[in-house]
Scaffold this motif. Structure first.
Motif, PDB file in Angstrom:
ATOM      1  N   LEU A   1      28.697  43.987  48.156  1.00 35.59           N
ATOM      2  CA  LEU A   1      27.790  43.343  49.100  1.00 35.59           C
ATOM      3  C   LEU A   1      26.348  43.421  48.602  1.00 35.59           C
ATOM      4  CD1 LEU A   1      27.920  42.340  52.269  1.00 35.59           C
ATOM      5  CD2 LEU A   1      26.696  44.459  52.618  1.00 35.59           C
ATOM      6  N   ARG A   2      26.008  44.598  48.081  1.00 36.98           N
ATOM      7  CA  ARG A   2      24.658  44.840  47.622  1.00 36.98           C
ATOM      8  C   ARG A   2      24.311  43.926  46.447  1.00 36.98           C
ATOM      9  NH1 ARG A   2      21.195  49.032  47.772  1.00 36.98           N
ATOM     10  NH2 ARG A   2      19.975  49.361  45.892  1.00 36.98           N
ATOM     11  N   SER A   3      25.252  43.815  45.522  1.00 38.20           N
ATOM     12  CA  SER A   3      25.022  42.947  44.370  1.00 38.20           C
ATOM     13  C   SER A   3      24.822  41.506  44.831  1.00 38.20           C
ATOM     14  CB  SER A   3      26.208  43.060  43.416  1.00 38.20           C
ATOM     15  OG  SER A   3      26.139  42.042  42.446  1.00 38.20           O
ATOM     16  N   LEU A   4      25.644  41.090  45.789  1.00 37.98           N
ATOM     17  CA  LEU A   4      25.561  39.709  46.272  1.00 37.98           C
ATOM     18  C   LEU A   4      24.252  39.439  46.986  1.00 37.98           C
ATOM     19  CD1 LEU A   4      29.205  39.315  47.628  1.00 37.98           C
ATOM     20  CD2 LEU A   4      28.186  38.082  45.699  1.00 37.98           C
ATOM     21  N   ARG A   5      23.829  40.404  47.829  1.00 40.47           N
ATOM     22  CA  ARG A   5      22.644  40.098  48.633  1.00 40.47           C
ATOM     23  C   ARG A   5      21.369  40.198  47.814  1.00 40.47           C
ATOM     24  NH1 ARG A   5      18.473  44.122  49.696  1.00 40.47           N
ATOM     25  NH2 ARG A   5      19.459  46.147  49.614  1.00 40.47           N
ATOM     26  N   ILE A   6      21.330  41.113  46.856  1.00 39.60           N
ATOM     27  CA  ILE A   6      20.099  41.268  46.086  1.00 39.60           C
ATOM     28  C   ILE A   6      19.921  40.090  45.127  1.00 39.60           C
ATOM     29  CG2 ILE A   6      18.968  42.675  44.313  1.00 39.60           C
ATOM     30  CD1 ILE A   6      19.825  45.130  45.870  1.00 39.60           C
ATOM     31  N   GLU A   7      21.021  39.592  44.549  1.00 37.47           N
ATOM     32  CA  GLU A   7      20.854  38.459  43.630  1.00 37.47           C
ATOM     33  C   GLU A   7      20.392  37.217  44.382  1.00 37.47           C
ATOM     34  OE1 GLU A   7      24.604  37.774  41.689  1.00 37.47           O
ATOM     35  OE2 GLU A   7      25.376  36.547  43.325  1.00 37.47           O
ATOM     36  N   LYS A   8      20.586  37.218  45.732  1.00 39.55           N
ATOM     37  CA  LYS A   8      20.097  36.080  46.507  1.00 39.55           C
ATOM     38  C   LYS A   8      18.812  36.421  47.241  1.00 39.55           C
ATOM     39  CE  LYS A   8      24.281  33.676  46.720  1.00 39.55           C
ATOM     40  NZ  LYS A   8      25.087  34.906  46.511  1.00 39.55           N
ATOM     41  N   PHE A   9      18.216  37.562  46.857  1.00 38.76           N
ATOM     42  CA  PHE A   9      16.892  37.870  47.380  1.00 38.76           C
ATOM     43  C   PHE A   9      16.932  38.132  48.885  1.00 38.76           C
ATOM     44  CE2 PHE A   9      12.158  36.508  46.628  1.00 38.76           C
ATOM     45  CZ  PHE A   9      11.775  37.779  47.012  1.00 38.76           C
ATOM     46  N   PHE A  10      17.997  38.725  49.378  1.00 38.33           N
ATOM     47  CA  PHE A  10      18.048  39.116  50.783  1.00 38.33           C
ATOM     48  C   PHE A  10      17.493  40.529  50.889  1.00 38.33           C
ATOM     49  CE2 PHE A  10      21.556  36.359  52.862  1.00 38.33           C
ATOM     50  CZ  PHE A  10      21.084  35.231  52.216  1.00 38.33           C
ATOM     51  N   ALA A  11      16.381  40.683  51.575  1.00 35.30           N
ATOM     52  CA  ALA A  11      15.764  42.001  51.704  1.00 35.30           C
ATOM     53  C   ALA A  11      16.389  42.754  52.871  1.00 35.30           C
ATOM     54  CB  ALA A  11      14.267  41.853  51.926  1.00 35.30           C
TER      55      ALA A  11
END
Lengths: 852, 463
Positions: free
Chosen positions: A683-693
């Motif tokens: 989840l973390r990898s997915l959200r950070i690559e999409k710039f979700f803070a």
């Protein structure tokens, strides 16, 4: 030393604005700073003598080399404060600038020191990495043969903490603070959730504010309230050795040594040495509360001290003939996460706490006292202190058994190597999802947040991972391939992640009041049609995020609010504080009522439609939409078309008794679509690559929506005022002074190079501009991605200037990982190619790219 | 490769300590409530199993309606059911026996009007001790019958402690015996009662109230006092006599109670009727009931195999009962020189003599004192201190410091034939497979009670 702040023996006043309990370094520091800031009507109570307790017996080492930036800043401020205290008050504090040297016996330790070194340098604390040879030059008694390097912090100091406390008390007393010793606080009086006074053994004092600086007794004092204030801390015995002077007495400027791999610290003390440490097998004490044992009567335990003594003699073999003076047993207080505790109680307004210093009371005392005083006077400190905020804990961390077990892990951790993604091993399996056993049997590895077990990833049956100790690394971790396959499955098929730990509130009212109040509390427009989901948050007067959440409008008068896990206490307190007192609003914490499953991936829609016989296509179920429907046999499942990652899919909020059923159905139907379990690392990898803070990691109460690209989540013109609106309007006009930016590491080899974590300095055109807040490896970009803030410090004055998109875009960036700089590309918006999924109609989640 | 396996089986000192300390419990007796300081300072207890599951039981409780602390050791045989039942129930019988008429009336009144009973006992137990079920309703009924009979005696002050102990042992044993003779509806209770009656347990318990120490013993558990004379010398004062074949008084008693014709058969191979080592015990109805009664009970359709009932009538079984639970009660008036009381099951006494035990507890006390020794006795410099500490560490001297009972158990199984501690022997004894352990050692249960000489002294000074 004599005290200018002679404690009074007269009768207590009957009234005061502030009553501080505790005459140690924290209590006197709070009094000192409050009085400096103009509050004069203050009473400080001490049950014994001033500057007794841990303060009296503390080893007197002031060290700025800390892991957290906020801790570095507190220690740096303390250092500067104590430096000039003697001049200010005329009381001798024994302040000597000795510097300190942190030894590394292993390469991993050296990496850890290099990370700290990089952090210290950018906030202006001089420090450098030095060779073993240089160590030997700085301290001639040291055996340096087993060292690989060290860090030298030349401005660290030693000081008599008792005298510092007396000096602070003296200055406070000159500013009007009244100090009474031999006065015990029995309990704090509270009316309607507000402090009204304290009951002492010498009578009552009415007051508006109470500050609990009772050190190791803070927990008991908190519990003594009618409505208990939970302050999770616990004491452990702590031993250090005092010797007679050496034949050639050590000079007073001899640097302090910290040999963390040997678990010891060594400083000069009156020509001899003072040496203690943090052993592997600590002895917790006072679990049952205060007993007859006075601190000064605690017994020495030489057998227990032997490993530390052996370590000392290994490091300084010449000390063998040195004469022993004393083995001091001075209990220190530890907290469940090794960070100190400050702030206001979520349950009782006006009840402030500063305690749980994890044996760094002297180093943090000055700075922490300042921040707490600012908090009381201005409503919030000048720095973000969420990491230290009392509200990060809840009542769930207040069990004596939990605290006893956890501090036995925390104390050795003081000198253990701190590697990324470390999880505590004690005090686990407290809060779990009903699916815990099912997931565990399928290979789940767990992490804990706010007492809740969350899956990190799932180890396939045929794969072995390293043992816990061996898996500690600053480099590529052993789960890399596992998470990669989970991420791939999220992108190509469908994964299910148990996300039950999220904080869930329901807000309902009988009339239209719910909407009115929420519109005032939240920055986005919540007057949306029933069934819509809004990304929003609650801002403070300065426009900073107190809370970040998604709200679904269930019906005209009721809303479902989803916030980060660790916000449970803080968010509740904020809502309670700002809701009109007379309202007919019903606020309910329903966290425990729902199990949350996140179905991520392009095939999630197929799984759900098969299980519900309802069309789930974007035409029928647009993005950011919420519907109660049946899944399998179970009815009343709240299905939301959002995944917190920007990937297509659904969140299922399932009444807990249906959780197992729904999970089983999803897994069995999902089989033909390639479903598998996934964890938070994917989840973390997915959200950070999409710039979700994420709130608490990337953004906090000093971050405004404009500073993290969330303009679209704020409706300045929604037709009514909301908290923080004025500040945002002004910021919109003036521009922002920092901007959350996404960095893609260019020349970083994820197989060979050190991995980023968070807290790495960011350089723009060679100038320091800020620090990273989180990072992850993006399996799609095959690069590391870091999120972090870019500031614009004036080259001449260092003052902060406006940060524009142009400023961000026109820079060459480097990220400093433990002293190695890697080139990075800065992005203000996520990489478009990641969103290759067919765009949905009215696709708010995806167009709101800076979303959560 | 077997050598390699042996190597892996070897326990580290830490693991040994973990095993030895699992059953530890220590309690400080705080007397915040009462005005008189308690004569008991604290107690330390521990248990190490050889049987699987362990057949020893222990109990510590204070009487809430009268004064006094009770300590008990219960050594089961033929299963743990009887020891468990006695450890759960005996203290209630004693506590009720000691109650004043008024308190008993209060209890009876509460029962009649279905109100909550006065609390009888406060248990101080180790978290690992098998859970003491609150007196089940059948047990409570029998306890009530007992107190109703006591009420009928119309004694203002209750029984004397001596009488109370005497009656309680016998009454409980007779209740255990009668419970299975009465028809019981519930199958679980019935099976359990049968297991209790057909297994056995010896019992040794102490009752301490101020300076009055009573010890009641039935069987081969033992209680001794550690006494320090004014000249500093230590000695041992046994408070019980083992009831077994080596005790002449017991032999005479048995011969007296049975016809002369049985003189040669009553004790064979040092065992009662050739089967049982102790000659007093709870339960064991095989040695108490007539053959006819045993048969008629067992014919009620119990699955004796499933219940693991030891069904065997010994040869020469002519004039039952051969076994009694009647205790021998000793009274001792505590003096300031009485420092500690050790109660233990025969598993300890088989390995260590009374004198060994006193010596070890004294050594333990001295070592605990060592931590308090003043600066003068301590090595002067760091190097000497380090080598002393390393020595102590190597000899494992400080390891068992916390609990005297642990230390006794450690020496009981770790001492060689010369009375020296052997680390290898200790490790070997602890790594015995479950099915072999019982051949080398017995369950060991030890409770060490420390007295408060100051408060005992105060009694004599007219305090």
């Amino acid at each position: 030393s004599t005290s200018a702040a002679e404690a009074r023996s007269m009768a207590l006043p009957t009234q005061a604005q502030v009553v501080i309990c505790g005459g140690g370094i924290t209590g006197t520091s709070v009094a000192y700073h409050l009085s400096k800031m103009g509050w004069k009507d203050i009473v400080l109570l001490e049950q014994g003598r001033l500057a007794a307790g841990s303060t009296r017996f503390c080893a007197g080492i002031l060290s700025t080399a800390r892991h957290l930036t906020i801790e570095q800043k507190m220690a740096d401020y303390s250092n500067k404060l104590y430096y000039q205290l003697e001049q200010e008050t005329g009381i001798q504090t024994g302040y000597t600038r000795t510097g300190s040297i942190f030894l590394a016996q292993t390469q991993d330790r050296l990496i850890s020191l290099k990370r700290i070194n990089a952090g210290l340098n950018v906030i202006g604390i001089p420090s450098e990495i030095i060779s073993p040879k240089k160590v030997a030059e700085l301290h001639h008694l040291l055996n340096v043969h087993d060292l690989v390097g060290a860090m030298h912090v030349p401005e660290d100091a030693v000081v008599s903490s008792a005298d510092v406390a007396l000096a602070l008390a003296s200055a406070a007393s000159q500013n009007g603070v009244q100090i009474y010793d031999r006065t015990s606080v029995l309990h704090v009086m509270v009316k309607k959730g507000q402090v009204t006074g304290v009951e002492t053994d010498k009578g009552q004092i009415e007051c508006q504010y109470f500050v609990n600086c009772a050190g190791q007794w803070a927990y008991e004092l908190g519990l003594s309230n009618e409505e208990p204030v939970s302050i999770p801390l616990h004491a452990c015995e702590h031993f250090y050795l005092l010797t007679r002077p050496l034949e050639t007495p050590l000079q007073s400027s001899t640097p302090t040594i910290v040999d963390a791999d040997g678990r010891i610290y060594i400083r000069n003390w009156q020509g001899g040495i003072l040496s203690g440490g943090f052993e592997k097998n600590p002895k917790p004490i006072f679990t049952e509360g205060k007993n007859q044992l006075e601190i000064q009567n605690l017994q020495e335990d030489w057998d227990h001290f032997e490993p530390l003594l052996s370590s000392l003699l290994r490091r300084m073999p010449e000390l063998e003939t040195l004469e022993i003076m004393k083995l001091v047993n001075c209990p220190e207080t530890f907290t469940p996460d090794m960070r100190c505790i400050m702030g206001e109680s979520p349950a009782v307004q006006g009840y402030f706490v500063l305690a749980g210093m994890n044996s760094a009371g002297l180093s943090f005392g000055g700075g922490a006292g300042k921040y707490l005083a600012e908090w009381m006077v201005h409503g919030y400190p000048s720095e973000n202190v969420w990491e230290l905020d009392l509200k990060r804990f809840g009542a769930l961390q207040s069990s004596r058994t939990f605290l006893r077990h956890r501090v036995m892990e925390v104390m050795p951790l003081m000198y253990d190597l701190k590697v990324p993604r470390w999880d505590f091993q004690t005090g686990r399996q407290l809060r779990t999802s009903p699916l815990y056993d099912r997931l565990d049997a399928q290979g789940a590895r767990w992490m804990e947040k706010h007492g809740f077990e969350r899956p990190k990833y799932f180890v396939p049956p045929d794969k072995d991972l390293l043992a816990l100790e061996q898996s500690k690394t600053f480099y590529k971790p052993d789960w890399f391939d596992i998470v990669e396959s989970e991420v791939k499955c999220c992108k190509e098929a469908v994964c299910v992640i148990d996300m039950s730990s999220f904080t869930k509130f329901e807000i309902t009212s009988t009339g239209d009041q719910a909407l009115e109040v929420l519109q005032y509390l939240f920055s986005n427009d919540l007057d949306v049609p029933v069934g819509h989901i809004v990304h929003t948050g609650m801002l403070n007067e300065g426009g900073g995020y107190e809370n970040d959440c998604s709200i679904a409008r269930l019906n005209k008068r009721s809303f479902f609010m989803i916030s980060p896990t660790d916000q449970q206490v803080h968010c509740w307190a904020w809502l309670k504080k700002h809701m009109p007192k007379d309202s007919n609003l019903l606020l309910e914490d329903v966290t425990w009522k729902y199990t949350a499953l996140n179905l991520i991936g392009p095939r999630a829609v197929d799984v759900l439609s098969e299980l519900s016989y309802a069309p789930m296509t974007p035409d029928h179920f647009p993005s950011l939409f919420c519907k109660e429907m049946s899944v399998g046999y179970a009815n009343g499942i709240r299905v939301m078309s959002m995944t917190h990652t920007g990937e297509p899919g659904f969140m299922l909020y399932i009444p807990i008794e249906y959780a197992l059923h729904v999970y089983n159905e999803v897994m069995s139907v999902g089989q033909k679509y390639g479903i598998r379990n996934a964890g938070y690392y994917a989840l973390r990898s997915l959200r950070i690559e999409k710039f979700f803070a994420f709130w608490g990691q990337d953004i906090n109460n000093l971050t405004t929506p404009l500073e993290c690209g969330r303009e679209s989540r704020v409706k300045l013109e929604k037709g009514m005022d909301f908290i923080g609106r004025d500040a945002l309007l002004q910021q919109k006009q003036n521009g922002v002074y920092k901007r959350l930016t996404m960095f893609i590491l260019d020349d970083h080899d994820s197989d060979l190079d050190l991995w980023p974590w968070w807290g790495e300095p960011i350089y723009r055109n060679g100038q320091y501009v800020g620090k990273t807040t989180s990072s992850a490896y993006s399996y799609s970009l095959e690069r590391h991605v870091c999120l972090g803030f870019v500031h614009n410090f004036s080259e001449d004055t260092g003052e902060e200037q406006v940060v524009t998109a142009d400023f961000i875009n026109r820079g060459e960036y480097e990220i400093d990982i433990a002293g190695y700089r890697f080139q990075a590309k800065a992005k203000l918006y996520p990489v478009a190619s990641l969103f290759t999924q067919k765009r949905r109609k009215d696709d708010m989640e995806l167009s709101d790219l800076h979303g959560k | 490769s077997t050598e390699e396996d042996d190597f892996h089986l070897q326990l580290s000192p830490e693991q040994i300590n973990e095993v030895l300390r699992a059953g530890e419990t220590t309690h400080k007796i705080l007397d915040l409530e009462s005005r008189v300081p308690n004569s008991v300072l604290r107690f330390e207890s521990n248990q190490l199993a050889a049987n699987s599951p362990v057949e020893d039981r222990r109990g510590v409780a204070s009487c809430l309606q009268t004064n006094g602390l009770m300590f008990g050791i219960f050594d089961g045989h033929g299963g743990h059911a009887c020891a468990q039942a006695v450890s759960e129930r005996l203290f209630y019988y004693v506590a009720v026996s000691l109650m004043s008429h008024q308190t008993l009336e209060h209890m009876e009144g509460a029962m009649e009007s279905m109100k909550p009973l006065l609390p009888i006992l406060h248990w101080l137990k180790h978290p690992g001790d098998s859970i003491y079920k609150d007196v089940t309703s059948v047990h409570l009924d029998h306890l009530r019958v007992y107190w109703q009979e006591l009420l009928d005696l119309h004694m203002e002050m209750g029984l004397s402690i001596e009488e109370a102990l005497m009656y309680s042992f016998q009454r409980l044993d007779s209740d255990i015996s009668l419970e299975i003779q009465a028809p019981l509806e519930d199958e679980v209770t019935r099976n359990l009662s049968l297991q209790v009656a057909f297994s056995g347990a010896t019992a040794c318990m102490a009752h301490v109230d101020g300076i009055h120490l009573h010890v009641a013993n039935a069987g081969d558990c033992r209680a001794i006092l550690g006494v320090q004379e004014d000249n500093g010398m230590w000695s041992c004062l046994p408070l019980t006599r083992d009831h077994n074949a080596w005790n002449q008084a017991e032999l005479s008693r048995l011969k007296r109670e049975h016809p002369e014709s049985e003189d040669r058969t009553i004790i064979m191979e040092d065992r009662l009727l050739g089967v049982l080592i102790p000659c007093r015990a709870f339960g064991d109805v095989q040695l108490k009931w007539s053959k006819e009664l045993q048969r008629s009970i067992l014919e009620r359709g119990f699955n004796t195999e499933a219940l693991n009932i030891y069904q065997f009538t010994p040869p020469h079984y002519y004039t039952p009962p051969y076994l009694t639970a009647e205790p021998e009660v000793t009274y001792h008036r505590l003096r300031p020189q009485d420092k500690f009381l050790v109660l233990a099951s025969d598993g300890l006494w088989d390995m260590l003599s009374n004198e060994d035990v006193v010596r070890l507890v004294v050594g333990h006390l001295a070592e605990a004192d060592w931590h308090k020794t003043d600066l003068a006795q301590r090595p002067a410099n760091l190097g000497l201190m380090q080598s002393l500490l390393l020595q102590r560490k190597a000899s494992g001297l400080h390891e068992a410091d916390q609990n005297a009972a642990t230390r006794l158990i450690r020496h009981a199984i770790g001492n060689n034939e010369y009375g020296e501690m052997e680390a290898e022997r200790l490790a070997a004894m602890l790594t015995l497979p479950e099915d072999l352990a019982r051949m080398y050692r017995d369950d060991i249960t030890v409770t060490v009670v420390y007295f408060n000489s100051e408060s005992i002294g105060a009694y004599y000074k007219g305090g």
